[in-house]
Design an enzyme around this catalytic site. Structure first.
Site, PDB file in Angstrom:
ATOM      1  N   SER A  93     -56.002  18.577 -28.149  1.00  0.00           N
ATOM      2  CA  SER A  93     -54.817  18.133 -28.883  1.00  0.00           C
ATOM      3  C   SER A  93     -54.708  18.870 -30.231  1.00  0.00           C
ATOM      4  O   SER A  93     -54.581  20.081 -30.259  1.00  0.00           O
ATOM      5  CB  SER A  93     -54.859  16.613 -29.060  1.00  0.00           C
ATOM      6  OG  SER A  93     -53.627  16.119 -29.523  1.00  0.00           O
ATOM      7  N   ASP A 120     -48.058  14.222 -19.793  1.00  0.00           N
ATOM      8  CA  ASP A 120     -48.414  14.030 -21.200  1.00  0.00           C
ATOM      9  C   ASP A 120     -47.203  13.491 -21.963  1.00  0.00           C
ATOM     10  O   ASP A 120     -46.193  14.181 -22.095  1.00  0.00           O
ATOM     11  CB  ASP A 120     -48.878  15.367 -21.797  1.00  0.00           C
ATOM     12  CG  ASP A 120     -49.496  15.226 -23.188  1.00  0.00           C
ATOM     13  OD1 ASP A 120     -49.168  14.247 -23.886  1.00  0.00           O
ATOM     14  OD2 ASP A 120     -50.301  16.093 -23.551  1.00  0.00           O
ATOM     15  N   HIS A 145     -52.213  12.832 -21.605  1.00  0.00           N
ATOM     16  CA  HIS A 145     -52.571  13.578 -22.818  1.00  0.00           C
ATOM     17  C   HIS A 145     -54.072  13.777 -22.994  1.00  0.00           C
ATOM     18  O   HIS A 145     -54.518  14.885 -23.308  1.00  0.00           O
ATOM     19  CB  HIS A 145     -52.002  12.886 -24.052  1.00  0.00           C
ATOM     20  CG  HIS A 145     -52.264  13.632 -25.321  1.00  0.00           C
ATOM     21  ND1 HIS A 145     -51.742  14.883 -25.575  1.00  0.00           N
ATOM     22  CD2 HIS A 145     -53.023  13.318 -26.419  1.00  0.00           C
ATOM     23  CE1 HIS A 145     -52.147  15.304 -26.753  1.00  0.00           C
ATOM     24  NE2 HIS A 145     -52.925  14.380 -27.287  1.00  0.00           N
TER      25      HIS A 145
END
Length: 285
Positions: A132, A229, A259
């Site tokens: 991320s 996601d 995600h």
């Protein structure tokens, strides 16, 4: 030209060593290195766990408000230990066991954390694995220390994320944030349902955006993203693939992936990807 890859990683599946190790990792086998602290003259001390081993090493960069104790971070330590390669995971300033306050931190400070790790805590070329926001930071680190970064593996890469999210707000909402001086950034990962980001944090983050122009990163790049996601669109990974100058770029899109990409099958794919890069880099070396 970046290639979009939908494949089962047949090489890794046929590799008995790798398959056996992945089974152990996915089934929950864990090793625990000792937590250490790096005392820095002008910055808060940094908490990390380090496994010594062969080169290239692997460094894990967590996501926003995440720590080095997450499932992916621990699974990769077990994998690297089994292969005999070095591995380092750490907490950013203001997160987890590291000193400092989260509300006083920003992208630039966390970038300094990553560069400190590369400069002072590891030896030789490293494969950076960024989850991320860690995927954004790995790109910034590769730009700043190209000689120390052997390859990049982005997991749900969130390049420019906070800035992009803010700029897509209706103009009235943006004005409210500017007047208030803070933004309740929505999240499903804490009980409050949001993180408070200061306007200063957003303005500082603008200085580190990478998607508006070509990204002069030339090492191998692997980007894994879930089509489900709901936090960071998979289109961001496609943008990164298009912007980096490297000709060795693969994008793997997982149809059911969300995600965090921390399901058993997700971790298998991440491990296969790193193992393949280690083989590639060792052969080239």
């Amino acid at each position: 030209m970046a290639s979009t890859v939908f494949r089962s990683h047949c090489k890794a599946l046929l590799n008995g060593r790798t398959f056996s190790l992945v089974q152990r990792v996915a089934d929950g086998a864990r090793c625990k290195t000792t937590i250490q602290y790096a005392n820095r003259p002008d910055l808060p001390s940094l908490a990390y766990r380090k496994l010594k081993g062969k080169s290239p090493g692997v460094v894990f960069l967590p996501g926003f408000a995440s720590t080095m104790s997450g499932q992916k971070a621990e699974a990769l330590e077990e994998f690297c230990k089994s292969l005999g390669h070095s591995y380092l995971r750490f907490d950013y300033t203001g997160c987890g066991a590291s000193e400092g306050q989260m509300e006083d931190s920003n992208i630039g400070l966390w970038k300094k954390d990553v560069l400190y790790v590369l400069d002072e805590l590891v030896e030789g070329p490293q494969i950076l694995v960024g989850s991320s926001m860690g995927g954004w930071l790995m790109l910034l680190a590769a730009l700043a220390r190209p000689e120390k970064v052997a390859a990049l593996v982005g997991i749900s890469t969130a390049a420019d994320h906070f800035v992009t999210a803010f700029n897509t707000l209706p103009i009235e909402a943006r004005k409210e944030v500017e007047e208030r001086g803070s933004w309740a950034f929505p999240t499903r990962y804490n009980s409050e349902g949001s993180y408070t980001l200061s306007l200063a944090f957003l303005r500082e983050a603008e200085q580190h955006c990478v998607l508006a122009s070509p990204i002069p990163v030339t090492c191998p790049v692997r980007l894994i993203h879930g089509l489900q996601d709901e936090d960071v669109s998979w289109h961001v990974s496609m943008q990164v693939a298009e912007r980096v100058l490297s000709s060795d770029v693969d994008v793997v899109l997982r149809k059911g992936g969300r995600h965090r990409l921390s399901e058993r099958a997700d971790i298998k794919l991440i491990v296969y990807t790193i193992d393949d890069l280690i083989d590639k880099l060792t052969t080239l070396g």
